[in-house]
Design an enzyme around this catalytic site. Structure first.
Site, PDB file in Angstrom:
ATOM      1  N   CYS A  37      47.062  45.129  37.238  1.00  0.00           N
ATOM      2  CA  CYS A  37      47.258  46.576  37.108  1.00  0.00           C
ATOM      3  C   CYS A  37      48.713  46.989  36.919  1.00  0.00           C
ATOM      4  O   CYS A  37      48.983  48.137  36.601  1.00  0.00           O
ATOM      5  CB  CYS A  37      46.675  47.291  38.316  1.00  0.00           C
ATOM      6  SG  CYS A  37      47.601  47.025  39.848  1.00  0.00           S
TER       7      CYS A  37
ATOM      8  N   HIS B 281      41.686  44.840  32.894  1.00  0.00           N
ATOM      9  CA  HIS B 281      42.463  44.508  34.084  1.00  0.00           C
ATOM     10  C   HIS B 281      41.722  44.922  35.344  1.00  0.00           C
ATOM     11  O   HIS B 281      40.851  45.783  35.336  1.00  0.00           O
ATOM     12  CB  HIS B 281      43.842  45.175  34.043  1.00  0.00           C
ATOM     13  CG  HIS B 281      43.812  46.631  34.385  1.00  0.00           C
ATOM     14  ND1 HIS B 281      43.959  47.096  35.679  1.00  0.00           N
ATOM     15  CD2 HIS B 281      43.633  47.731  33.605  1.00  0.00           C
ATOM     16  CE1 HIS B 281      43.879  48.411  35.673  1.00  0.00           C
ATOM     17  NE2 HIS B 281      43.681  48.821  34.430  1.00  0.00           N
ATOM     18  N   CYS B 282      42.085  44.269  36.433  1.00  0.00           N
ATOM     19  CA  CYS B 282      41.731  44.691  37.785  1.00  0.00           C
ATOM     20  C   CYS B 282      43.048  44.753  38.547  1.00  0.00           C
ATOM     21  O   CYS B 282      44.100  44.925  37.926  1.00  0.00           O
ATOM     22  CB  CYS B 282      40.695  43.761  38.423  1.00  0.00           C
ATOM     23  SG  CYS B 282      41.155  42.016  38.457  1.00  0.00           S
ATOM     24  N   ASN B 283      43.025  44.614  39.830  1.00  0.00           N
ATOM     25  CA  ASN B 283      44.267  44.720  40.587  1.00  0.00           C
ATOM     26  C   ASN B 283      45.253  43.613  40.213  1.00  0.00           C
ATOM     27  O   ASN B 283      46.402  43.880  39.853  1.00  0.00           O
ATOM     28  CB  ASN B 283      43.984  44.715  42.089  1.00  0.00           C
ATOM     29  CG  ASN B 283      45.179  45.133  42.896  1.00  0.00           C
ATOM     30  OD1 ASN B 283      45.976  45.955  42.463  1.00  0.00           O
ATOM     31  ND2 ASN B 283      45.325  44.570  44.075  1.00  0.00           N
TER      32      ASN B 283
END
Length: 160
Positions: A16, A90-92
């Protein structure tokens, strides 16, 4: 390690940090669509023009069922977005949720085996490590696609 990793034409993976703090790199990569995987990204506004899809999935075992139920819709949106430009998923951290989405996309839309999809993504972004329930879901997803299982949890655990 790059914050944005090329996976296949028009498809990128990362965490992220970029969409939140450095849109310059996304602009340089000509990202036109962002797929954000996680509840923490619901109200994010980007500092450049792009299309966004938010998938409200936490990185916990219970989310695997919810994610499986959304795969066809997610794949359709990624597939259509790739026809129009570059997609950043995306993720974290870009370790579990977003790689799971991309691996399942490669399997469901581009006919990759789980084994081939996993190792392609791992080669391009070596920190990926989908949680065990996501891996179980991917194994079952491969079988639901009419293929024999190409990857086992034992193989997965060996590479961790």
């Amino acid at each position: 390690m790059a914050e944005i990793d090329f996976i296949i034409n028009n498809l990128y993976l990362g965490g992220c940090w970029l969409p939140l703090h450095s849109p310059k790199t996304l602009i340089e990569k000509k990202i036109t669509h962002i797929v954000s995987v996680g509840n923490e990204f619901i109200n994010i506004k980007h500092d450049f023009e792009c299309n966004s899809l938010n998938i409200n999935i936490d990185d916990v075992a219970e989310s695997a069922i919810t994610l499986r139920d959304k795969l066809d819709e997610i794949h359709e949106q990624i597939h259509n977005a790739r026809k129009l430009g570059n997609v950043f998923v995306h993720c974290n951290c870009g370790v579990s949720r977003s790689p799971t989405i991309i691996i399942s996309y490669l399997m469901g839309r581009l006919n990759y085996s789980l084994f081939d999809a996993f190792y392609l993504v791992k080669k391009r972004r070596d920190i990926i490590q989908p949680n065990l329930e996501f891996m179980k879901m991917l194994i079952n997803y491969e079988i639901s696609l009419g293929k024999s299982s190409s990857f086992t949890l034992d193989k997965y655990m060996e590479q961790m």
